[in-house]
Design a protein around this motif. Structure first.
Motif, PDB file in Angstrom:
ATOM      1  N   ILE A  35      48.149   5.466  51.231  1.00 45.35           N
ATOM      2  CA  ILE A  35      48.799   6.775  51.041  1.00 45.35           C
ATOM      3  C   ILE A  35      50.307   6.587  50.893  1.00 45.35           C
ATOM      4  CG2 ILE A  35      49.220   9.058  52.032  1.00 45.35           C
ATOM      5  CD1 ILE A  35      46.543   8.859  53.428  1.00 45.35           C
ATOM      6  N   VAL A  39      52.330   7.405  47.377  1.00 45.28           N
ATOM      7  CA  VAL A  39      53.093   8.664  47.307  1.00 45.28           C
ATOM      8  C   VAL A  39      54.608   8.425  47.310  1.00 45.28           C
ATOM      9  CG1 VAL A  39      53.581  10.848  48.477  1.00 45.28           C
ATOM     10  CG2 VAL A  39      51.248   9.959  48.414  1.00 45.28           C
ATOM     11  N   VAL A  40      55.073   7.534  48.188  1.00 48.20           N
ATOM     12  CA  VAL A  40      56.525   7.355  48.309  1.00 48.20           C
ATOM     13  C   VAL A  40      57.034   6.461  47.176  1.00 48.20           C
ATOM     14  CG1 VAL A  40      58.396   6.536  49.776  1.00 48.20           C
ATOM     15  CG2 VAL A  40      56.407   7.640  50.815  1.00 48.20           C
ATOM     16  N   THR A  49      65.552   9.494  55.292  1.00 48.61           N
ATOM     17  CA  THR A  49      65.064  10.800  55.771  1.00 48.61           C
ATOM     18  C   THR A  49      64.386  10.645  57.127  1.00 48.61           C
ATOM     19  OG1 THR A  49      64.674  11.532  53.509  1.00 48.61           O
ATOM     20  CG2 THR A  49      63.514  12.731  55.226  1.00 48.61           C
ATOM     21  N   PHE A  53      65.325  12.280  60.664  1.00 44.15           N
ATOM     22  CA  PHE A  53      64.351  13.095  61.403  1.00 44.15           C
ATOM     23  C   PHE A  53      64.257  12.626  62.867  1.00 44.15           C
ATOM     24  CE2 PHE A  53      59.968  13.349  63.037  1.00 44.15           C
ATOM     25  CZ  PHE A  53      59.787  14.721  63.057  1.00 44.15           C
ATOM     26  N   TRP A  54      64.096  11.309  63.063  1.00 45.87           N
ATOM     27  CA  TRP A  54      63.929  10.806  64.439  1.00 45.87           C
ATOM     28  C   TRP A  54      65.226  10.877  65.234  1.00 45.87           C
ATOM     29  CZ3 TRP A  54      59.791  10.928  67.067  1.00 45.87           C
ATOM     30  CH2 TRP A  54      58.569  10.901  66.405  1.00 45.87           C
ATOM     31  N   TYR A  64      68.761  16.009  59.699  1.00 46.41           N
ATOM     32  CA  TYR A  64      67.495  16.397  59.070  1.00 46.41           C
ATOM     33  C   TYR A  64      67.336  17.909  59.211  1.00 46.41           C
ATOM     34  CZ  TYR A  64      62.646  16.753  57.727  1.00 46.41           C
ATOM     35  OH  TYR A  64      61.495  17.098  57.069  1.00 46.41           O
ATOM     36  N   PRO A  68      59.353  19.405  58.279  1.00 43.25           N
ATOM     37  CA  PRO A  68      58.663  18.125  58.087  1.00 43.25           C
ATOM     38  C   PRO A  68      57.169  18.236  57.817  1.00 43.25           C
ATOM     39  CG  PRO A  68      59.145  18.477  60.410  1.00 43.25           C
ATOM     40  CD  PRO A  68      59.778  19.621  59.666  1.00 43.25           C
ATOM     41  N   PRO A  71      55.208  18.907  53.565  1.00 45.09           N
ATOM     42  CA  PRO A  71      54.948  17.859  52.574  1.00 45.09           C
ATOM     43  C   PRO A  71      53.645  17.101  52.814  1.00 45.09           C
ATOM     44  CG  PRO A  71      57.214  17.717  53.361  1.00 45.09           C
ATOM     45  CD  PRO A  71      56.515  18.726  54.219  1.00 45.09           C
ATOM     46  N   LYS A  74      49.863  18.262  50.992  1.00 50.10           N
ATOM     47  CA  LYS A  74      49.343  17.838  49.683  1.00 50.10           C
ATOM     48  C   LYS A  74      48.616  16.488  49.785  1.00 50.10           C
ATOM     49  CE  LYS A  74      53.419  15.252  48.451  1.00 50.10           C
ATOM     50  NZ  LYS A  74      54.808  15.339  48.180  1.00 50.10           N
ATOM     51  N   LEU A  75      48.702  15.835  50.939  1.00 51.52           N
ATOM     52  CA  LEU A  75      48.103  14.500  51.073  1.00 51.52           C
ATOM     53  C   LEU A  75      46.638  14.597  51.467  1.00 51.52           C
ATOM     54  CD1 LEU A  75      51.024  12.805  53.037  1.00 51.52           C
ATOM     55  CD2 LEU A  75      50.659  12.843  50.558  1.00 51.52           C
ATOM     56  N   HIS A  81      43.948   9.845  60.364  1.00 49.39           N
ATOM     57  CA  HIS A  81      45.220   9.285  59.898  1.00 49.39           C
ATOM     58  C   HIS A  81      46.317   9.529  60.934  1.00 49.39           C
ATOM     59  CE1 HIS A  81      42.905   9.602  56.185  1.00 49.39           C
ATOM     60  NE2 HIS A  81      43.654   8.618  55.733  1.00 49.39           N
ATOM     61  N   PHE A  82      46.312  10.719  61.538  1.00 50.11           N
ATOM     62  CA  PHE A  82      47.321  11.005  62.556  1.00 50.11           C
ATOM     63  C   PHE A  82      47.084  10.146  63.801  1.00 50.11           C
ATOM     64  CE2 PHE A  82      47.747  14.616  59.772  1.00 50.11           C
ATOM     65  CZ  PHE A  82      49.126  14.789  59.736  1.00 50.11           C
ATOM     66  N   TRP A 116      50.090  17.949  65.066  1.00 55.01           N
ATOM     67  CA  TRP A 116      50.088  17.983  63.603  1.00 55.01           C
ATOM     68  C   TRP A 116      48.693  17.729  63.064  1.00 55.01           C
ATOM     69  CZ3 TRP A 116      54.788  15.702  60.576  1.00 55.01           C
ATOM     70  CH2 TRP A 116      55.978  16.223  61.115  1.00 55.01           C
TER      71      TRP A 116
HETATM   72  C1  HEM Z   1      52.975  13.183  63.578  1.00 53.91           C
HETATM   73  C2  HEM Z   1      53.099  12.122  62.815  1.00 53.91           C
HETATM   74  C3  HEM Z   1      54.037  12.153  61.623  1.00 53.91           C
HETATM   75  C4  HEM Z   1      55.352  12.501  61.589  1.00 53.91           C
HETATM   76  C5  HEM Z   1      56.239  12.889  62.763  1.00 53.91           C
HETATM   77  C6  HEM Z   1      55.770  12.436  60.196  1.00 53.91           C
HETATM   78  C7  HEM Z   1      57.031  12.749  59.736  1.00 53.91           C
HETATM   79  C8  HEM Z   1      57.378  12.860  58.413  1.00 53.91           C
HETATM   80  C9  HEM Z   1      58.635  13.380  57.906  1.00 53.91           C
HETATM   81  C10 HEM Z   1      59.781  13.906  58.758  1.00 53.91           C
HETATM   82  C11 HEM Z   1      58.603  13.298  56.558  1.00 53.91           C
HETATM   83  C12 HEM Z   1      59.719  13.711  55.576  1.00 53.91           C
HETATM   84  C13 HEM Z   1      59.422  15.099  55.007  1.00 53.91           C
HETATM   85  C14 HEM Z   1      60.562  15.555  54.117  1.00 53.91           C
HETATM   86  O1  HEM Z   1      60.626  15.099  52.956  1.00 53.91           O
HETATM   87  O2  HEM Z   1      61.421  16.338  54.572  1.00 53.91           O
HETATM   88  C15 HEM Z   1      57.331  12.712  56.200  1.00 53.91           C
HETATM   89  C16 HEM Z   1      56.927  12.455  54.911  1.00 53.91           C
HETATM   90  C17 HEM Z   1      55.769  11.797  54.602  1.00 53.91           C
HETATM   91  N1  HEM Z   1      54.754  11.441  55.460  1.00 53.91           N
HETATM   92 FE1  HEM Z   1      54.715  11.762  57.430  1.00 53.91          FE
HETATM   93  N2  HEM Z   1      54.700  12.035  59.435  1.00 53.91           N
HETATM   94  C18 HEM Z   1      53.624  11.850  60.266  1.00 53.91           C
HETATM   95  C19 HEM Z   1      52.372  11.451  59.907  1.00 53.91           C
HETATM   96  C20 HEM Z   1      52.031  10.985  58.663  1.00 53.91           C
HETATM   97  C21 HEM Z   1      50.769  10.380  58.325  1.00 53.91           C
HETATM   98  C22 HEM Z   1      49.588  10.181  59.270  1.00 53.91           C
HETATM   99  C23 HEM Z   1      50.838  10.044  57.026  1.00 53.91           C
HETATM  100  C24 HEM Z   1      49.733   9.363  56.245  1.00 53.91           C
HETATM  101  C25 HEM Z   1      49.939   8.259  55.578  1.00 53.91           C
HETATM  102  C26 HEM Z   1      52.130  10.450  56.531  1.00 53.91           C
HETATM  103  C27 HEM Z   1      52.600  10.297  55.235  1.00 53.91           C
HETATM  104  C28 HEM Z   1      53.780  10.797  54.755  1.00 53.91           C
HETATM  105  C29 HEM Z   1      54.183  10.709  53.347  1.00 53.91           C
HETATM  106  C30 HEM Z   1      53.397  10.053  52.227  1.00 53.91           C
HETATM  107  C31 HEM Z   1      55.423  11.352  53.258  1.00 53.91           C
HETATM  108  C32 HEM Z   1      56.272  11.540  51.986  1.00 53.91           C
HETATM  109  C33 HEM Z   1      55.897  12.865  51.341  1.00 53.91           C
HETATM  110  C34 HEM Z   1      56.715  13.065  50.077  1.00 53.91           C
HETATM  111  O3  HEM Z   1      57.813  12.533  49.949  1.00 53.91           O
HETATM  112  O4  HEM Z   1      56.239  13.799  49.211  1.00 53.91           O
HETATM  113  N3  HEM Z   1      52.840  11.017  57.556  1.00 53.91           N
HETATM  114  N4  HEM Z   1      56.614  12.461  57.339  1.00 53.91           N
END
Ligand code: HEM
Length: 133
Positions: A35, A39-40, A49, A53-54, A64, A68, A71, A74-75, A81-82, A116
């Motif tokens: 993933i 995606v990134v 970013t 955030f942290w 930040y 959060p 976004p 859409k995944l 996963h969490f 989440w």
């Molecule tokens: C509670 C746990 C998680 C936290 C605290 C977290 C936090 C974040 C934050 C702060 C962002 C940036 C959003 C923005 O652009 O403003 C982000 C983006 C993203 N996260 Fe997480 N995340 C978590 C779990 C996950 C999981 C399980 C996945 C699965 C692989 C994931 C995949 C992604 C992806 C792919 C993005 C980029 C989305 C984009 O740019 O379109 N995250 N996450």
């Protein structure tokens, strides 16, 4: 502003290191890696970013400003996963952050991942139901 842990450059640097090292592990993970890697596109931007955030969550800084959670909607993923995210995050946080920051980050990560995950699954279900009707 956090009462017990004040922002400082050493803490900010430790957070940047944690974020960088967490993503080395997460990108190699069989469940999360595909993933993140698909995606990134802008990794420097994503790491910046995530560090902001942290820093906000742990130190009370305000760089930040986005929401959060949306976004992620859409995944294509679920609670597993969490859960995996938290399994990888907590040990990395304890390894790379000085205490009490490490424990705070591990515990916040566990809480966020739990909340989440539940919110994510329920919103995805509602979105699927709305599409089907
Ligand atoms: C509670 C746990 C998680 C936290 C605290 C977290 C936090 C974040 C934050 C702060 C962002 C940036 C959003 C923005 O652009 O403003 C982000 C983006 C993203 N996260 Fe997480 N995340 C978590 C779990 C996950 C999981 C399980 C996945 C699965 C692989 C994931 C995949 C992604 C992806 C792919 C993005 C980029 C989305 C984009 O740019 O379109 N995250 N996450």
């Amino acid at each position: 502003m956090s009462e017990d842990i004040l922002p400082n450059e050493a803490a900010e640097e430790a957070i940047r290191t944690l974020v960088r090292e967490f993503y080395v592990i997460a990108r190699a993970d069989d469940l999360l890696g595909p993933i993140f890697n698909s995606v990134v596109k802008d990794w420097d931007g994503h790491l910046a970013t995530m560090s902001d955030f942290w820093s906000g969550a742990l130190l009370g800084t305000d760089r930040y400003k986005a929401a959060p959670f949306p976004p992620h909607l859409k995944l294509d993923m679920g609670q597993e996963h969490f859960d995996r995210w938290a399994e990888l995050w907590a040990p990395a946080a304890r390894q790379h952050l000085p205490e009490p920051l490490g424990e705070k980050a591990a515990s916040m990560g566990n809480g966020m991942s739990h909340c989440w995950g539940r919110a994510f699954v329920s919103m995805k279900q509602q979105m699927a139901e709305a599409e089907a009707s």
